[in-house]
Design a protein around this motif. Structure first.
Motif, PDB file in Angstrom:
ATOM      1  N   ILE A 184     -19.213  21.402 -60.795  1.00  0.00           N
ATOM      2  CA  ILE A 184     -18.065  22.153 -60.291  1.00  0.00           C
ATOM      3  C   ILE A 184     -18.363  22.764 -58.927  1.00  0.00           C
ATOM      4  O   ILE A 184     -17.548  22.694 -57.999  1.00  0.00           O
ATOM      5  CB  ILE A 184     -17.645  23.244 -61.289  1.00  0.00           C
ATOM      6  CG1 ILE A 184     -17.138  22.607 -62.588  1.00  0.00           C
ATOM      7  CG2 ILE A 184     -16.569  24.153 -60.680  1.00  0.00           C
ATOM      8  CD1 ILE A 184     -15.926  21.708 -62.407  1.00  0.00           C
ATOM      9  N   ILE A 185     -19.550  23.355 -58.771  1.00  0.00           N
ATOM     10  CA  ILE A 185     -19.918  23.943 -57.479  1.00  0.00           C
ATOM     11  C   ILE A 185     -19.947  22.863 -56.403  1.00  0.00           C
ATOM     12  O   ILE A 185     -19.440  23.048 -55.291  1.00  0.00           O
ATOM     13  CB  ILE A 185     -21.288  24.639 -57.579  1.00  0.00           C
ATOM     14  CG1 ILE A 185     -21.215  25.836 -58.540  1.00  0.00           C
ATOM     15  CG2 ILE A 185     -21.749  25.101 -56.199  1.00  0.00           C
ATOM     16  CD1 ILE A 185     -20.254  26.920 -58.112  1.00  0.00           C
ATOM     17  N   SER A 186     -20.541  21.732 -56.731  1.00  0.00           N
ATOM     18  CA  SER A 186     -20.588  20.609 -55.795  1.00  0.00           C
ATOM     19  C   SER A 186     -19.188  20.171 -55.401  1.00  0.00           C
ATOM     20  O   SER A 186     -18.900  19.905 -54.219  1.00  0.00           O
ATOM     21  CB  SER A 186     -21.345  19.440 -56.422  1.00  0.00           C
ATOM     22  OG  SER A 186     -21.248  18.283 -55.618  1.00  0.00           O
ATOM     23  N   LYS A 187     -18.286  20.102 -56.378  1.00  0.00           N
ATOM     24  CA  LYS A 187     -16.915  19.665 -56.120  1.00  0.00           C
ATOM     25  C   LYS A 187     -16.186  20.642 -55.194  1.00  0.00           C
ATOM     26  O   LYS A 187     -15.506  20.232 -54.238  1.00  0.00           O
ATOM     27  CB  LYS A 187     -16.167  19.526 -57.454  1.00  0.00           C
ATOM     28  CG  LYS A 187     -14.879  18.730 -57.395  1.00  0.00           C
ATOM     29  CD  LYS A 187     -14.186  18.704 -58.749  1.00  0.00           C
ATOM     30  CE  LYS A 187     -15.074  18.237 -59.852  1.00  0.00           C
ATOM     31  NZ  LYS A 187     -15.514  16.835 -59.680  1.00  0.00           N
ATOM     32  N   VAL A 188     -16.326  21.935 -55.461  1.00  0.00           N
ATOM     33  CA  VAL A 188     -15.657  22.947 -54.634  1.00  0.00           C
ATOM     34  C   VAL A 188     -16.109  22.834 -53.181  1.00  0.00           C
ATOM     35  O   VAL A 188     -15.293  22.788 -52.248  1.00  0.00           O
ATOM     36  CB  VAL A 188     -15.942  24.363 -55.170  1.00  0.00           C
ATOM     37  CG1 VAL A 188     -15.441  25.414 -54.177  1.00  0.00           C
ATOM     38  CG2 VAL A 188     -15.285  24.570 -56.522  1.00  0.00           C
ATOM     39  N   ILE A 189     -17.419  22.785 -52.975  1.00  0.00           N
ATOM     40  CA  ILE A 189     -17.954  22.767 -51.618  1.00  0.00           C
ATOM     41  C   ILE A 189     -17.577  21.477 -50.891  1.00  0.00           C
ATOM     42  O   ILE A 189     -17.131  21.504 -49.735  1.00  0.00           O
ATOM     43  CB  ILE A 189     -19.482  22.951 -51.655  1.00  0.00           C
ATOM     44  CG1 ILE A 189     -19.819  24.368 -52.144  1.00  0.00           C
ATOM     45  CG2 ILE A 189     -20.100  22.695 -50.281  1.00  0.00           C
ATOM     46  CD1 ILE A 189     -21.303  24.607 -52.380  1.00  0.00           C
ATOM     47  N   SER A 190     -17.732  20.347 -51.549  1.00  0.00           N
ATOM     48  CA  SER A 190     -17.444  19.065 -50.908  1.00  0.00           C
ATOM     49  C   SER A 190     -15.964  18.920 -50.562  1.00  0.00           C
ATOM     50  O   SER A 190     -15.612  18.454 -49.471  1.00  0.00           O
ATOM     51  CB  SER A 190     -17.886  17.916 -51.816  1.00  0.00           C
ATOM     52  OG  SER A 190     -19.285  17.934 -52.010  1.00  0.00           O
ATOM     53  N   LEU A 191     -15.084  19.311 -51.483  1.00  0.00           N
ATOM     54  CA  LEU A 191     -13.655  19.210 -51.216  1.00  0.00           C
ATOM     55  C   LEU A 191     -13.222  20.153 -50.106  1.00  0.00           C
ATOM     56  O   LEU A 191     -12.401  19.802 -49.249  1.00  0.00           O
ATOM     57  CB  LEU A 191     -12.858  19.484 -52.490  1.00  0.00           C
ATOM     58  CG  LEU A 191     -12.851  18.377 -53.545  1.00  0.00           C
ATOM     59  CD1 LEU A 191     -12.127  18.838 -54.795  1.00  0.00           C
ATOM     60  CD2 LEU A 191     -12.191  17.118 -52.989  1.00  0.00           C
ATOM     61  N   TYR A 192     -13.782  21.358 -50.104  1.00  0.00           N
ATOM     62  CA  TYR A 192     -13.425  22.316 -49.055  1.00  0.00           C
ATOM     63  C   TYR A 192     -13.825  21.768 -47.683  1.00  0.00           C
ATOM     64  O   TYR A 192     -13.035  21.809 -46.732  1.00  0.00           O
ATOM     65  CB  TYR A 192     -14.118  23.661 -49.303  1.00  0.00           C
ATOM     66  CG  TYR A 192     -13.646  24.754 -48.360  1.00  0.00           C
ATOM     67  CD1 TYR A 192     -12.465  25.433 -48.618  1.00  0.00           C
ATOM     68  CD2 TYR A 192     -14.363  25.075 -47.217  1.00  0.00           C
ATOM     69  CE1 TYR A 192     -12.012  26.421 -47.760  1.00  0.00           C
ATOM     70  CE2 TYR A 192     -13.920  26.062 -46.346  1.00  0.00           C
ATOM     71  CZ  TYR A 192     -12.743  26.739 -46.631  1.00  0.00           C
ATOM     72  OH  TYR A 192     -12.295  27.716 -45.762  1.00  0.00           O
TER      73      TYR A 192
END
Length: 213
Positions: free
Chosen positions: A60-68
């Motif tokens: 989830i953390i990876s997804k938030v950062i990458s998408l942002y």
């Protein structure tokens, strides 16, 4: 705890070793799923979690950062469980590390620790922990202050909390909004973690894209 033949070492505690001893141990256990840290002549070994809780939070953390970064057109490269080494001084292996911005030079594609005398440290590092949270907020925080990273996040998987620090001139202070990912609110990252308890990745991704856009 015995973690290799004829090698008995304590895990999840800081134990005093010389740099040469640390390198010898690191070489002997390189085949194991262990994370290594070295700072101020002390070594810490952590066995990588294998359960879904840590893995899910990491995702989830990876997804938030990458998408942002994608939506905001920020140049970024993510490294998972990579080792960073300051020769004769320190080593760290965060759960997630990010090179961010237009100026960074990527280390070569090898399986040896990244030499921080040749390459800059990652601007953002993330540690995800349950039993290790106190250490993440304490000794590791000092390690990252000295390593030259600019931002450090600690994820408490038991509470879905994100404690974020900005680092400048070897000192850190808590922040509510990322500086290396401008205007990304830490509270939004926590919301994503909480939503992951009941929502699948597709639903979270759609929500994130809508929010960031």
């Amino acid at each position: 705890m015995v973690i290799a033949p004829n090698l008995q070492l304590d895990t999840d505690v800081w134990v005093k070793y010389s740099w040469e001893e640390f390198l010898a141990i690191a070489d002997k256990i390189s085949h194991l799923k262990a994370k290594l840290y070295y700072h101020q002549q002390y070594m810490r070994i952590e066995m990588s979690p294998v359960g879904p809780l840590h893995a899910r939070q990491n995702s989830i953390i990876s997804k938030v950062i990458s998408l942002y970064a994608t939506v905001k057109n920020i140049r970024i490269v993510e490294l998972v469980n990579a080792s960073f080494r300051q020769l004769n001084k320190s080593e760290f292996q965060p759960d997630l590390a990010y090179y961010i911005g237009t100026e960074f030079e990527l280390p070569p594609r090898t399986n040896i620790p990244i030499n921080l005398k040749e390459f800059s440290p990652p601007r953002l590092v993330v540690e995800i922990g349950a039993s290790s949270v106190n250490d993440d907020l304490g000794a590791k925080r000092l390690l990252y202050e000295n390593a030259g990273t600019e931002e450090y996040w600690v994820i408490d998987v038991n509470k879905d909390d994100v404690i974020a620090f900005s680092i400048s001139e070897g000192r850190s202070g808590e922040i509510q909004e990322s500086l290396v990912l401008p205007k990304l609110a830490i509270s939004l990252v926590e919301t994503a973690l909480k939503r992951s308890q009941t929502e699948d990745d597709g639903a979270i991704t759609r929500w994130l894209l809508q929010t960031f856009s």
